[in-house]
Design a protein around this motif. Sequence first.
Motif, PDB file in Angstrom:
ATOM      1  N   THR A   1       8.315   9.109  -0.745  1.00 41.15           N
ATOM      2  CA  THR A   1       9.185  10.254  -0.678  1.00 41.15           C
ATOM      3  C   THR A   1       8.906  11.208   0.351  1.00 41.15           C
ATOM      4  OG1 THR A   1       9.809   9.629  -3.084  1.00 41.15           O
ATOM      5  CG2 THR A   1      10.271  11.833  -2.488  1.00 41.15           C
TER       6      THR A   1
ATOM      7  N   LYS B   1      13.551   3.182  -0.713  1.00 40.32           N
ATOM      8  CA  LYS B   1      12.480   3.524  -1.505  1.00 40.32           C
ATOM      9  C   LYS B   1      12.341   5.050  -2.031  1.00 40.32           C
ATOM     10  CE  LYS B   1       7.726   2.039  -2.136  1.00 40.32           C
ATOM     11  NZ  LYS B   1       7.828   1.158  -3.174  1.00 40.32           N
TER      12      LYS B   1
ATOM     13  N   GLY C   1      14.558   6.787  -2.638  1.00 39.49           N
ATOM     14  CA  GLY C   1      15.997   7.084  -3.633  1.00 39.49           C
ATOM     15  C   GLY C   1      17.347   7.499  -3.008  1.00 39.49           C
TER      16      GLY C   1
ATOM     17  N   ARG D   1      20.439   6.454  -0.465  1.00 42.52           N
ATOM     18  CA  ARG D   1      21.502   5.062  -0.585  1.00 42.52           C
ATOM     19  C   ARG D   1      21.797   4.335   0.459  1.00 42.52           C
ATOM     20  NH1 ARG D   1      27.142   8.278  -1.990  1.00 42.52           N
ATOM     21  NH2 ARG D   1      27.760   5.825  -2.137  1.00 42.52           N
TER      22      ARG D   1
ATOM     23  N   GLN E   1       5.411   5.420  -4.361  1.00 41.67           N
ATOM     24  CA  GLN E   1       6.836   6.118  -4.712  1.00 41.67           C
ATOM     25  C   GLN E   1       6.459   7.509  -4.032  1.00 41.67           C
ATOM     26  OE1 GLN E   1       9.503   4.659  -5.431  1.00 41.67           O
ATOM     27  NE2 GLN E   1      10.490   6.796  -4.931  1.00 41.67           N
TER      28      GLN E   1
END
Length: 523
Positions: A240, A385, A387, A389, A236
């Motif tokens: 990011t 992944k 975050g 949309r 994660q």
Amino acid sequence: MGIEMPGAAAEAPARGGPGADGAPGPGGVPAESMRRFTRFVGLDVHKRTVMACVLDGSGHKVHQEEFACTPGELGRFARSHLGPHAAVALEATSNTWAVCNVLRPWCGAVKVSNPLKTKAIAQASVKTDKVDANVLGQLLRCDYLPGVWVPNESTRRLRRQVARRTALVQDRTAVKNRIHSTLAGELIAVPVSKLYGTSGLAWLKEAAMSEQARSFIDSDLRLLEGLENEIALLDQDLATAAHQHDQAKLLMTLPGVDYAVAMTLLAALGDVTRFKDGDHAASYLGLTPSTKQSADHCYHGPITKQGNSHARWMLIEAAQHLDKHPGPLGVFFRRLLKKKNRNVAVVATARKLVTIAYLMLRHNEPYRYAQPATVKAKLSRLRLKAGGRKRTGGNPKGSGRHPNYGSGQGQRRIAPLQEVCQIEGLPAPLPLEQLPAGEKRMLEQTGTLQAVEPFRVPQSRPRAESRRADSGEGPGPDRQSSCQGGSCPTASGAGHQAPSPAPEPPPLPLHSLVGAQGGRKKT
């Protein structure tokens, strides 16, 4: 035996003769590039202690001491013996960069040497901490010390992150192998195809076995669950960071490269401008053949395997299935398959990936022959992944229904590569009309121009086929198979069938990657 360097034989006597340990001895003046310093400090750094040797400009020892390797003791030594006219040398080790961060504000220069190339220390007949510190100081004074590139803090942080992920993945693989070993010791056959899938884990928790084997399996399952959670957290964080890193998204346009491979490659290379060309970048990662030449004889053997072994392995994994790619990379792979075994073709294609990645980063350009649907799918998964949309599709408001509405012939529009790059905030690829003459000639000679031209124009595909390709249910030329045992750290994207795929060679068995450049492996 003294140190021999090109163009330095005439200057060696002026800098001091060789000492008993093989390093330049006291006497003479420092090298011209080091004459602004009046004090040279060699540090032999260990986990708990540091041996320091302080030399003056003529190479004579003025101070020597051993102290604890702690920030307080390093600061005390720096305040007492360093200054703006002092240069410090130490070898690369696990705590090198922490020591450099403490000493850098107190001295004029800090040079980190490559211990594999510091032959005066590695080949010394008398090797002690005192001798090593003195040799480092003398080599620094004569500017004979082979230095390494010093990464910035963000690069070091990224390297630590990918290294920790690699260690956790290896631990997960070890746990899974241990479970297989326990089952084999009990003569228990696994009734499912995927032992670590949902049904496989449910069977494993209820399978009948001896009391000791059951306790081992339950213990390993608890370890496996904890490792899976830690790897998911690191994935994660990497996703990011990759979503916010334009260079990572550029590298993801390469076939077979997802965010895990992209971030690992960026961490290993660091600042790509320090490499003269892509061949030097491939050599830095140990993907170039070794060469032994003497007189008229020249032998090219296996790859050197120098540099970051994890990045090298990730690139080799990314290149495993590029023989199905319709672009120039696939042509290169298939051409080698006709002359060499598959291992050689895989490693050579991994080297080609590094050279192409270098040019992409230098020119800030995506891969020119990327498949648009694959790139869009990979970048969309990365955005979700991280975050972000999900983007909505369909016809714009007020445009009415699609002409095929109600006909049962649903079509899905495949955007061209330049449109996909624009949507994702990436620079547009170079138009095919503006390609260099040599590159155009290569495309025409290899027959790939007709295969890549559809990537630059909008296409349509039946919606059911598009869904199968996006979900990975159908075949695709850029689709990577899952690694056995779940140990592969790459997160490759699902592929899509190209409009005009190049002919595929018959499948060949995948041999071990050990000794890939040295010919077939004997069994």
